[in-house]
Design an enzyme around this catalytic site. Sequence first.
Site, mmCIF file in Angstrom:
data_model
loop_
_atom_site.group_PDB
_atom_site.id
_atom_site.type_symbol
_atom_site.label_atom_id
_atom_site.label_comp_id
_atom_site.label_asym_id
_atom_site.label_seq_id
_atom_site.Cartn_x
_atom_site.Cartn_y
_atom_site.Cartn_z
ATOM 1 N N ALA A 295 -28.237 38.727 13.624
ATOM 2 C CA ALA A 295 -28.198 39.991 13.278
ATOM 3 C C ALA A 295 -29.492 40.539 12.935
ATOM 4 C CB ALA A 295 -27.117 40.060 12.087
ATOM 5 N N GLY B 58 -26.686 31.299 10.844
ATOM 6 C CA GLY B 58 -26.745 31.560 12.040
ATOM 7 C C GLY B 58 -26.567 33.074 12.364
ATOM 8 N N ASP B 59 -25.234 33.427 11.868
ATOM 9 C CA ASP B 59 -24.944 34.762 11.899
ATOM 10 C C ASP B 59 -26.010 35.858 11.531
ATOM 11 O OD1 ASP B 59 -22.340 34.492 13.140
ATOM 12 O OD2 ASP B 59 -21.669 33.815 11.099
ATOM 13 N N SER B 60 -26.380 35.652 10.242
ATOM 14 C CA SER B 60 -27.642 36.717 9.784
ATOM 15 C C SER B 60 -28.888 36.348 10.434
ATOM 16 C CB SER B 60 -27.663 36.125 8.079
ATOM 17 O OG SER B 60 -26.548 36.049 7.560
ATOM 18 N N LEU B 61 -29.295 35.377 10.816
ATOM 19 C CA LEU B 61 -30.350 35.461 11.672
ATOM 20 C C LEU B 61 -30.449 35.980 13.206
ATOM 21 C CD1 LEU B 61 -31.606 31.407 11.387
ATOM 22 C CD2 LEU B 61 -32.857 33.675 10.669
#
Length: 403
Positions: free
Chosen positions: A180, A175-178
């Site tokens: 970003a 979720g965080d990487s998406l």
Amino acid sequence: MQTTASAGTGSPFGALKGLRVIELGQLIAGPFCGQLMADHGAEVIKIEQPKLGDPMREWGRGKPVWWPVLARNKKSITLDLRQPEGQQILKDLVAKADFLLENFRPGTLEKWGLGYDVLSAINPGLIMIRVSGYGQTGPYAQKAGYGSIGEAMGGMRNLAGDPSLPPSRAGLSIGDSLAATYACLGALMALHHRHMTGRGQVVDSAIYEAVLAMMESTVPEYTEGGYIRERTGSILPKVAPSNVYTTRDGELLIGANQDSVFGRLAEAMGRPELAKDPRYATHHARGEHQAELDDLINDWTRGLSTAEVMALMDLFGVPAGKIFKTPDMLEDPQFKAREALVHVAHPEFRNLMMQNAFPKLSETPGQVGWPGPALGAHNAEIYGGLLGLSESEIAALAGKGII
């Protein structure tokens, strides 16, 4: 494998060379966006709280090796944004920047007098990249929002894992990487708009929306047909054969769900008649007999080694692959040929390996120039060089705990 150079005064590489990003915030959702931009040559100046720094400096399995990856190619300065003098220094930096990247809870910058209205008055071309759990508006905007919550709200967690067990996670901060990644995409869209108009804008990337964007046709499946997609483990229902199969010494993935590809798999198995069997001849028929077809393929793969199955799949042109772990990646010829992993010189870690900069660009490739720096390593360069402060002024700021 490629060995990277040590840190210099700038990034002499990449498509984003010449652009400057001021990175605020911490952990993953904002800083991964900064990593992507730094990988392709942007000068990313990461601001950290004096003496404390980003908590990511302490994260990792055993040794804290996540920081060298997430903060690679960045410059670290310390600055206390809670103090008026620190806020003024940020404004001075913004005047010389193209982007400001942050992932605080919405309203935090406004509380410090650093909202977009204030900063864009200083620099009308400024692009503010904001990453948060729920976005900058709406009834949930002020709620605490971690990546795991965004994955659940966006629908991903409900589809992850075995159907006999509670919802699972991917083992990564997806979720965080998406969020970003979408923030980076939005920043480059806004940059194009600025090229045409001269005006900056706000990029508002919400974790739950970045996850939602990945949810394929799940929404119209429900609104048009009343169907709610649920967890299915290692298969996609009615898409066969496409699964993990057991071999004599391990397991591997085979994807042969297209009619012509299934015909080639049947030949590789020595069972060409399967491609004409009414139970398996078409995509729909194979979907209806998915479990029995998987059992049939498993019976065949169990009698062979992984290498033997892979050799047959390559010979007959059937997509297949091992389930890689890190040791497999380090030895794989495809990884080596494309320099997908690089060795990065580091003052503490002797054999620091990490993923390279992606995607690959033919004329302006990104690279890993240096690993995540020490806290405040670039204070003198940024405060003295970029802002023109004297050594005594820098020392006075440090004495007051502002930097």
